[in-house]
Design a protein around this motif. Structure first.
Motif, mmCIF file in Angstrom:
data_model
loop_
_atom_site.group_PDB
_atom_site.id
_atom_site.type_symbol
_atom_site.label_atom_id
_atom_site.label_comp_id
_atom_site.label_asym_id
_atom_site.label_seq_id
_atom_site.Cartn_x
_atom_site.Cartn_y
_atom_site.Cartn_z
ATOM 1 N N LEU A 85 34.045 46.623 -29.354
ATOM 2 C CA LEU A 85 34.860 47.117 -28.245
ATOM 3 C C LEU A 85 35.194 48.593 -28.455
ATOM 4 O O LEU A 85 35.072 49.408 -27.531
ATOM 5 C CB LEU A 85 36.144 46.292 -28.130
ATOM 6 C CG LEU A 85 37.052 46.583 -26.932
ATOM 7 C CD1 LEU A 85 36.411 46.123 -25.627
ATOM 8 C CD2 LEU A 85 38.410 45.892 -27.111
ATOM 9 N N GLY A 86 35.588 48.928 -29.673
ATOM 10 C CA GLY A 86 35.960 50.304 -29.970
ATOM 11 C C GLY A 86 34.789 51.265 -29.915
ATOM 12 O O GLY A 86 34.941 52.428 -29.510
ATOM 13 N N GLU A 87 33.613 50.794 -30.307
ATOM 14 C CA GLU A 87 32.418 51.644 -30.301
ATOM 15 C C GLU A 87 31.846 51.849 -28.909
ATOM 16 O O GLU A 87 31.030 52.743 -28.685
ATOM 17 C CB GLU A 87 31.353 51.052 -31.213
ATOM 18 C CG GLU A 87 31.707 51.128 -32.692
ATOM 19 C CD GLU A 87 30.722 50.387 -33.572
ATOM 20 O OE1 GLU A 87 30.752 50.587 -34.799
ATOM 21 O OE2 GLU A 87 29.911 49.590 -33.031
ATOM 22 N N GLY A 88 32.257 50.988 -27.971
ATOM 23 C CA GLY A 88 31.824 51.154 -26.591
ATOM 24 C C GLY A 88 30.659 50.292 -26.169
ATOM 25 O O GLY A 88 30.214 50.389 -25.017
ATOM 26 N N SER A 89 30.170 49.434 -27.057
ATOM 27 C CA SER A 89 29.059 48.554 -26.653
ATOM 28 C C SER A 89 29.551 47.403 -25.769
ATOM 29 O O SER A 89 28.755 46.773 -25.075
ATOM 30 C CB SER A 89 28.324 48.008 -27.876
ATOM 31 O OG SER A 89 29.208 47.361 -28.765
ATOM 32 N N ARG A 90 30.855 47.125 -25.802
ATOM 33 C CA ARG A 90 31.461 46.122 -24.917
ATOM 34 C C ARG A 90 32.649 46.770 -24.204
ATOM 35 O O ARG A 90 33.291 47.679 -24.736
ATOM 36 C CB ARG A 90 31.944 44.888 -25.692
ATOM 37 C CG ARG A 90 30.972 44.378 -26.731
ATOM 38 C CD ARG A 90 29.661 43.888 -26.182
ATOM 39 N NE ARG A 90 28.722 43.667 -27.285
ATOM 40 C CZ ARG A 90 27.412 43.505 -27.135
ATOM 41 N NH1 ARG A 90 26.876 43.545 -25.921
ATOM 42 N NH2 ARG A 90 26.647 43.318 -28.181
ATOM 43 N N ASP A 91 32.957 46.227 -23.037
ATOM 44 C CA ASP A 91 34.052 46.794 -22.246
ATOM 45 C C ASP A 91 35.280 45.899 -22.178
ATOM 46 O O ASP A 91 36.351 46.356 -21.770
ATOM 47 C CB ASP A 91 33.580 47.073 -20.809
ATOM 48 C CG ASP A 91 32.572 48.207 -20.743
ATOM 49 O OD1 ASP A 91 32.587 49.060 -21.656
ATOM 50 O OD2 ASP A 91 31.768 48.236 -19.794
ATOM 51 N N LEU A 137 45.104 51.102 -36.074
ATOM 52 C CA LEU A 137 44.177 51.450 -37.150
ATOM 53 C C LEU A 137 43.067 52.391 -36.701
ATOM 54 O O LEU A 137 42.291 52.875 -37.529
ATOM 55 C CB LEU A 137 43.544 50.166 -37.720
ATOM 56 C CG LEU A 137 44.506 49.175 -38.393
ATOM 57 C CD1 LEU A 137 43.741 47.946 -38.846
ATOM 58 C CD2 LEU A 137 45.225 49.821 -39.570
ATOM 59 N N GLY A 138 42.977 52.637 -35.395
ATOM 60 C CA GLY A 138 41.937 53.515 -34.886
ATOM 61 C C GLY A 138 40.604 52.836 -34.657
ATOM 62 O O GLY A 138 39.613 53.496 -34.333
ATOM 63 N N VAL A 139 40.546 51.519 -34.801
ATOM 64 C CA VAL A 139 39.305 50.778 -34.545
ATOM 65 C C VAL A 139 39.021 50.732 -33.047
ATOM 66 O O VAL A 139 37.868 50.824 -32.605
ATOM 67 C CB VAL A 139 39.399 49.349 -35.123
ATOM 68 C CG1 VAL A 139 38.156 48.531 -34.775
ATOM 69 C CG2 VAL A 139 39.601 49.396 -36.635
ATOM 70 N N VAL A 140 40.074 50.573 -32.267
ATOM 71 C CA VAL A 140 40.001 50.561 -30.804
ATOM 72 C C VAL A 140 40.791 51.768 -30.301
ATOM 73 O O VAL A 140 41.882 52.052 -30.816
ATOM 74 C CB VAL A 140 40.586 49.252 -30.241
ATOM 75 C CG1 VAL A 140 40.661 49.295 -28.717
ATOM 76 C CG2 VAL A 140 39.752 48.053 -30.695
ATOM 77 N N PRO A 141 40.277 52.489 -29.324
ATOM 78 C CA PRO A 141 41.014 53.652 -28.806
ATOM 79 C C PRO A 141 42.419 53.284 -28.336
ATOM 80 O O PRO A 141 42.644 52.209 -27.766
ATOM 81 C CB PRO A 141 40.144 54.119 -27.633
ATOM 82 C CG PRO A 141 38.756 53.705 -28.019
ATOM 83 C CD PRO A 141 38.937 52.377 -28.722
#
Length: 387
Positions: A241-247, A262-266
């Motif tokens: 989710l955080g990397e943008g491959s899923r919405d 933790l900064g994993v997800v925006p």
């Protein structure tokens, strides 16, 4: 004769005193504890365990911490018990491994025992007190959350946020491979979603996954067609989710707050609630496998009670991972450590207070039903797509 009797009596007293000293020394020898976490609970409780070790060096010499996947642990413990070994002293678990262990008779019965646990159940908040019943006496609850199911999404890509299960299915079909969730047997959000759907869909019996979930299983099979695969745990979901491959994904309060902290997800990702949702609550428990030596049991009982004290419970606010976290009554965010208060102020949701007050709560499935639901999901939904 009298002198002989006196001599023998003195000898007996000396032997008894010698035995007493030996027994006391044996009890007083500090033990090494091996704690296994299958719920991510150490993020909330490790500081408390370390505080116990620091306060009672005469009881605990060392604590070893290990993380393990919930689905694999019951089999490992059963094998150890079959071999007469006791390598694990305390397990931190969610309702998943708790249920599996109850079904397989792996855990010691701890409650009700007012002598060993004098503050239980009176110490718990209302929601946590209800969750305690799920353990059937085999676990002592240590943390609590109203949980979910909620939806977390990227606001830059998701404009038509689903408010019903049917809308979620329609969104998924219109955006294939952009919705993802983890295998429920090893994911808090996955479990909350699975057990929350019968309430959202108006199924016949939300407490009977075999005969009362016709709408739920049909829905999940349709949803399956637009989901790429099911990760083995929630961390992998949040990474994608955080990397943008899923919405979009299903989530719960803590899994919304903590990955953003933790900064994993925006930080700007949003969360939504379903219309007429029912909170399916969640909790973490401390359980003791059968076969742990008595010398360790006495220490473990003291440790469990220590973890229910306000100072250690306040630590469980942590970085919002299991929000709110504390299972006992009388604590609020203001009692949290300063670091936790900063995180909650920045990454918490003002919506949560309203949603918690607005929507009803339900207990998760009891142990046997939960195991049956997991098995059916694995067999009929995730069999070809779980990684």
């Amino acid at each position: 004769m009298a002198g002989s009797r006196i001599t023998r009596r003195i000898g007996c007293i000396a032997a008894a005193l010698s035995f007493s000293v030996m027994a006391t020394a044996s009890f007083a020898d500090p033990v090494s504890l091996n704690i296994v976490d299958v719920a991510g609970n150490l993020a909330l409780t490790k500081d408390g365990f370390e505080a116990f070790k620091a306060k009672y060096p005469n009881l605990v010499s060392n604590i070893t911490y290990t993380n393990a996947p919930a689905p694999q642990l019951p089999g490992k413990i059963k094998a150890m018990q079959g071999a007469g070994r006791s390598d694990i002293d305390l397990v931190l678990t969610g309702t998943d491994a708790l249920a599996a262990g109850i079904e397989q008779h792996l855990w010691m019965k701890l409650l009700p025992d007012t002598a060993k646990f004098p503050s239980v159940p009176g110490v718990y908040s209302e929601g946590a007190r209800k969750m305690l019943d799920l353990a059937q006496g085999y676990g002592v609850e240590v943390t609590y959350t109203p949980a979910g199911p909620l939806l977390e999404y990227n606001p830059d890509h998701v404009k038509d946020v689903p408010r019903t299960a049917d809308q979620l299915l329609a969104w998924c079909k219109a955006h294939p491979n952009k919705l993802i969730y983890a295998r429920p047997a090893n994911s808090g959000p996955g479990r909350a979603f699975l057990m929350g759907l019968p309430y959202l869909l108006g199924d016949k019996d939300p407490k009977d996954p075999d005969k009362g979930w016709d709408k739920t299983w049909a829905f999940l099979k349709q949803l399956n067609e637009c989901i790429p695969y099911y990760p083995g745990g929630t961390s992998a979901v949040m990474k994608e989710l955080g990397e943008g491959s899923r919405d979009m994904t299903v989530t719960m309060t803590g899994w919304d707050i903590n990955p953003r902290a933790l900064g994993v997800v925006p930080a700007n990702f949003r969360v939504g609630a379903f219309d007429n949702m029912t909170w399916v609550n969640d909790a973490h428990y401390m359980v003791i496998p059968k076969g742990v030596p008595k010398a360790k049991l006495d220490v473990l009982y003291k440790l469990i009670n220590f973890m229910l004290e306000p100072a250690q419970q306040a630590m469980t606010y942590d970085d919002g991972y299991f929000y709110p976290g504390p299972a006992i009554k009388g604590l609020t965010d203001s009692n949290a450590p300063e670091k936790s208060r900063v995180v909650l102020e920045k990454y918490g949701r003002t919506e949560y207070g309203g949603w918690i007050a607005k929507y009803p709560n339900a207990l998760p499935l009891p142990a046997d039903k939960m195991v049956a639901a997991f098995q059916k999901w694995d067999r009929e939904i995730g069999a070809q797509k779980t990684k």
